[in-house]
Design a protein around this motif. Structure first.
Motif, PDB file in Angstrom:
ATOM      1  N   LEU A  12       0.824  -1.203   0.000  1.00  0.00           N
ATOM      2  CA  LEU A  12       0.000   0.000   0.000  1.00  0.00           C
ATOM      3  C   LEU A  12       0.865   1.263   0.000  1.00  0.00           C
ATOM      4  N   ALA A  13       1.952   1.249   0.780  1.00  0.00           N
ATOM      5  CA  ALA A  13       2.867   2.392   0.802  1.00  0.00           C
ATOM      6  C   ALA A  13       3.523   2.590  -0.566  1.00  0.00           C
ATOM      7  N   ALA A  14       3.935   1.497  -1.198  1.00  0.00           N
ATOM      8  CA  ALA A  14       4.551   1.580  -2.525  1.00  0.00           C
ATOM      9  C   ALA A  14       3.552   2.118  -3.549  1.00  0.00           C
ATOM     10  N   ALA A  15       2.311   1.648  -3.492  1.00  0.00           N
ATOM     11  CA  ALA A  15       1.287   2.114  -4.422  1.00  0.00           C
ATOM     12  C   ALA A  15       0.993   3.599  -4.202  1.00  0.00           C
ATOM     13  N   LEU A  16       0.928   4.023  -2.957  1.00  0.00           N
ATOM     14  CA  LEU A  16       0.699   5.435  -2.651  1.00  0.00           C
ATOM     15  C   LEU A  16       1.851   6.286  -3.168  1.00  0.00           C
ATOM     16  N   TYR A  17       3.075   5.856  -2.943  1.00  0.00           N
ATOM     17  CA  TYR A  17       4.249   6.592  -3.412  1.00  0.00           C
ATOM     18  C   TYR A  17       4.249   6.713  -4.935  1.00  0.00           C
ATOM     19  N   LEU A  18       4.029   5.609  -5.629  1.00  0.00           N
ATOM     20  CA  LEU A  18       4.028   5.633  -7.094  1.00  0.00           C
ATOM     21  C   LEU A  18       2.885   6.488  -7.638  1.00  0.00           C
ATOM     22  N   GLY A  19       1.740   6.428  -6.984  1.00  0.00           N
ATOM     23  CA  GLY A  19       0.620   7.260  -7.398  1.00  0.00           C
ATOM     24  C   GLY A  19       0.916   8.746  -7.233  1.00  0.00           C
ATOM     25  N   LEU A  20       1.527   9.115  -6.103  1.00  0.00           N
ATOM     26  CA  LEU A  20       1.891  10.515  -5.879  1.00  0.00           C
ATOM     27  C   LEU A  20       2.984  10.967  -6.847  1.00  0.00           C
ATOM     28  N   ALA A  21       3.943  10.088  -7.129  1.00  0.00           N
ATOM     29  CA  ALA A  21       5.005  10.426  -8.080  1.00  0.00           C
ATOM     30  C   ALA A  21       4.416  10.649  -9.476  1.00  0.00           C
ATOM     31  N   ALA A  22       3.481   9.799  -9.881  1.00  0.00           N
ATOM     32  CA  ALA A  22       2.836   9.956 -11.187  1.00  0.00           C
ATOM     33  C   ALA A  22       2.029  11.249 -11.228  1.00  0.00           C
ATOM     34  N   LEU A  23       1.325  11.553 -10.158  1.00  0.00           N
ATOM     35  CA  LEU A  23       0.558  12.790 -10.081  1.00  0.00           C
ATOM     36  C   LEU A  23       1.471  14.005 -10.170  1.00  0.00           C
ATOM     37  N   LEU A  24       2.609  13.966  -9.494  1.00  0.00           N
ATOM     38  CA  LEU A  24       3.563  15.063  -9.543  1.00  0.00           C
ATOM     39  C   LEU A  24       4.139  15.224 -10.953  1.00  0.00           C
ATOM     40  N   VAL A  26       2.686  14.412 -13.797  1.00  0.00           N
ATOM     41  CA  VAL A  26       1.629  14.993 -14.621  1.00  0.00           C
ATOM     42  C   VAL A  26       1.499  16.485 -14.335  1.00  0.00           C
ATOM     43  N   ALA A  27       1.552  16.879 -13.075  1.00  0.00           N
ATOM     44  CA  ALA A  27       1.443  18.295 -12.715  1.00  0.00           C
ATOM     45  C   ALA A  27       2.585  19.105 -13.324  1.00  0.00           C
ATOM     46  N   VAL A  28       3.813  18.570 -13.278  1.00  0.00           N
ATOM     47  CA  VAL A  28       4.966  19.261 -13.868  1.00  0.00           C
ATOM     48  C   VAL A  28       4.768  19.414 -15.370  1.00  0.00           C
ATOM     49  N   LEU A  29       4.351  18.344 -16.041  1.00  0.00           N
ATOM     50  CA  LEU A  29       4.168  18.404 -17.484  1.00  0.00           C
ATOM     51  C   LEU A  29       3.053  19.360 -17.889  1.00  0.00           C
ATOM     52  N   VAL A  30       1.985  19.419 -17.096  1.00  0.00           N
ATOM     53  CA  VAL A  30       0.889  20.349 -17.396  1.00  0.00           C
ATOM     54  C   VAL A  30       1.359  21.797 -17.216  1.00  0.00           C
ATOM     55  N   ARG A  31       2.074  22.064 -16.128  1.00  0.00           N
ATOM     56  CA  ARG A  31       2.505  23.438 -15.836  1.00  0.00           C
ATOM     57  C   ARG A  31       3.597  23.935 -16.767  1.00  0.00           C
ATOM     58  N   THR A  32       4.360  23.020 -17.359  1.00  0.00           N
ATOM     59  CA  THR A  32       5.463  23.435 -18.246  1.00  0.00           C
ATOM     60  C   THR A  32       5.124  23.233 -19.716  1.00  0.00           C
ATOM     61  N   GLY A  33       3.879  22.952 -20.021  1.00  0.00           N
ATOM     62  CA  GLY A  33       3.478  22.769 -21.415  1.00  0.00           C
ATOM     63  C   GLY A  33       4.055  21.511 -22.036  1.00  0.00           C
ATOM     64  N   GLY A  34       4.238  20.485 -21.251  1.00  0.00           N
ATOM     65  CA  GLY A  34       4.752  19.214 -21.760  1.00  0.00           C
ATOM     66  C   GLY A  34       6.263  19.099 -21.737  1.00  0.00           C
ATOM     67  N   TYR A  35       6.960  20.090 -21.219  1.00  0.00           N
ATOM     68  CA  TYR A  35       8.421  20.065 -21.154  1.00  0.00           C
ATOM     69  C   TYR A  35       8.835  19.648 -19.758  1.00  0.00           C
ATOM     70  N   PHE A  36       9.616  18.576 -19.668  1.00  0.00           N
ATOM     71  CA  PHE A  36      10.052  18.069 -18.368  1.00  0.00           C
ATOM     72  C   PHE A  36      11.271  18.837 -17.898  1.00  0.00           C
ATOM     73  N   THR A  37      11.240  19.288 -16.671  1.00  0.00           N
ATOM     74  CA  THR A  37      12.365  20.014 -16.100  1.00  0.00           C
ATOM     75  C   THR A  37      12.479  19.680 -14.615  1.00  0.00           C
ATOM     76  N   TYR A  38      13.628  19.950 -14.057  1.00  0.00           N
ATOM     77  CA  TYR A  38      13.855  19.725 -12.628  1.00  0.00           C
ATOM     78  C   TYR A  38      13.776  21.042 -11.878  1.00  0.00           C
ATOM     79  N   CYS A  39      13.320  20.999 -10.645  1.00  0.00           N
ATOM     80  CA  CYS A  39      13.199  22.223  -9.860  1.00  0.00           C
ATOM     81  C   CYS A  39      14.437  22.473  -9.000  1.00  0.00           C
TER      82      CYS A  39
END
Length: 91
Positions: A12-24, A26-39
């Motif tokens: 359950l912890a692994a699934a929660l972590y992977l789900g949050l990582a995927a959500l993050l 997606v959020a980065v890609l949406v906010r940067t117009g599809g360009y992946f970058t590091y903060c």
């Protein structure tokens, strides 16, 4: 029905972590117009150093051998991916 093994705290912890990582991601890609970058600057430093190592240099500036990375190992692990489209995704 799911077995109790799949409902263990570790799974359950692994699934929660992977789900949050995927959500993050997606959020980065949406906010940067599809360009992946590091903060943070550490991934950039490791990737840039790996590019220089690939060309036979060690350091970020040509002619200035330095150890700009916080890790000795990470840039060397990235060298096989330097210059490829996968490079930004490796870290």
């Amino acid at each position: 029905m799911l077995s109790s093994r799949w409902l263990s705290p570790a799974w359950l912890a692994a699934a929660l972590y992977l789900g949050l990582a995927a959500l993050l991601l997606v959020a980065v890609l949406v906010r940067t117009g599809g360009y992946f970058t590091y903060c943070l600057d550490d991934p950039y430093i490791h990737l840039a150093l790996a590019e220089r190592i690939r060309h036979g240099l060690y350091g970020l500036n040509t002619g200035e051998p330095t150890s700009p990375s916080s890790s000795i190992l990470w840039p060397f692990l990235f060298v096989p991916f330097a210059g490829t489209p996968l490079m930004p995704w490796v870290p």
